[in-house]
Design a protein around this motif. Sequence first.
Motif, PDB file in Angstrom:
ATOM      1  N   THR A   3       0.861  -1.200  -0.091  1.00 41.77           N
ATOM      2  CA  THR A   3      -0.006  -0.190  -0.139  1.00 41.77           C
ATOM      3  C   THR A   3       0.836   1.220   0.158  1.00 41.77           C
ATOM      4  N   GLU A  21      -8.694   3.839  -3.753  1.00 42.02           N
ATOM      5  CA  GLU A  21      -8.926   2.378  -3.310  1.00 42.02           C
ATOM      6  C   GLU A  21      -7.925   2.161  -2.106  1.00 42.02           C
ATOM      7  N   THR A  24      -9.486   3.802   3.836  1.00 40.16           N
ATOM      8  CA  THR A  24     -10.596   3.122   4.489  1.00 40.16           C
ATOM      9  C   THR A  24     -11.746   4.003   4.144  1.00 40.16           C
ATOM     10  N   ASP A  25     -12.870   3.793   4.455  1.00 41.00           N
ATOM     11  CA  ASP A  25     -14.129   4.571   4.337  1.00 41.00           C
ATOM     12  C   ASP A  25     -14.027   5.865   5.349  1.00 41.00           C
ATOM     13  N   ASP A  26     -13.551   5.370   6.607  1.00 37.39           N
ATOM     14  CA  ASP A  26     -13.265   6.453   7.662  1.00 37.39           C
ATOM     15  C   ASP A  26     -12.122   6.906   7.740  1.00 37.39           C
ATOM     16  N   VAL A  27     -11.188   6.905   6.910  1.00 39.36           N
ATOM     17  CA  VAL A  27      -9.758   7.444   6.870  1.00 39.36           C
ATOM     18  C   VAL A  27      -9.873   8.865   7.739  1.00 39.36           C
ATOM     19  N   ARG A  41     -13.215   9.518   3.333  1.00 46.03           N
ATOM     20  CA  ARG A  41     -12.807   9.218   2.006  1.00 46.03           C
ATOM     21  C   ARG A  41     -13.075  10.469   1.122  1.00 46.03           C
ATOM     22  N   ASP A 102      -4.931  -0.129   8.417  1.00 45.25           N
ATOM     23  CA  ASP A 102      -6.150  -1.261   8.885  1.00 45.25           C
ATOM     24  C   ASP A 102      -5.492  -2.604   8.664  1.00 45.25           C
ATOM     25  N   THR A 104      -6.847  -4.841   6.676  1.00 46.55           N
ATOM     26  CA  THR A 104      -6.667  -5.104   5.004  1.00 46.55           C
ATOM     27  C   THR A 104      -5.552  -4.516   4.505  1.00 46.55           C
ATOM     28  N   ARG A 106      -5.319  -1.215   4.047  1.00 44.55           N
ATOM     29  CA  ARG A 106      -5.772   0.029   3.611  1.00 44.55           C
ATOM     30  C   ARG A 106      -5.472   1.209   4.559  1.00 44.55           C
ATOM     31  N   LYS A 108      -5.836   3.834   7.436  1.00 44.58           N
ATOM     32  CA  LYS A 108      -6.911   4.383   8.170  1.00 44.58           C
ATOM     33  C   LYS A 108      -6.574   5.770   8.718  1.00 44.58           C
TER      34      LYS A 108
END
Length: 143
Positions: A3, A21, A24-27, A41, A102, A104, A106, A108
């Motif tokens: 990453t 990509e 995270t959605d809540d970065v 994001r 995180d 996965t 990504r 965060k």
Amino acid sequence: METAERFRAAVEARDLTALDELFTDDVRFYSPVKFRPFEGRPMVLGLFGVLLRTFEDFRYIGQFDGEAETSTDGAEAPSEILLFRAAVNGMQIHGIDLLQFDETGRIKEFTVMVRPQSAVHALSEAVLAGLVADGLVPEPADH
């Protein structure tokens, strides 16, 4: 490609689509000029759009990895530090990007630190103008 390497390549190519990509959605993005983080994001990608336009001669010059406690929950997370050099309005900046991942892989949390203080001030003014121009934040009341 890890990453951090993908992130570095996307920033150096000024490719916002490739950055999307990696977060995270809540970065959360912790800025050197704002007390509260930028969250989510869409906001962080908007901020990167401004940053990629604002920095001149941006280049990464080193990288370190390890683990560090996050600001959000205090948990240890895999982390990378990317050292960079750039200019804003002709003023030289030295800085680091701290990326925390995180489970996965990504990003965060993202924390930026820059020096010297005069460059921080120039960066703050340029980024605020870009955020206002892009409709991401309202015009400050004192203008």
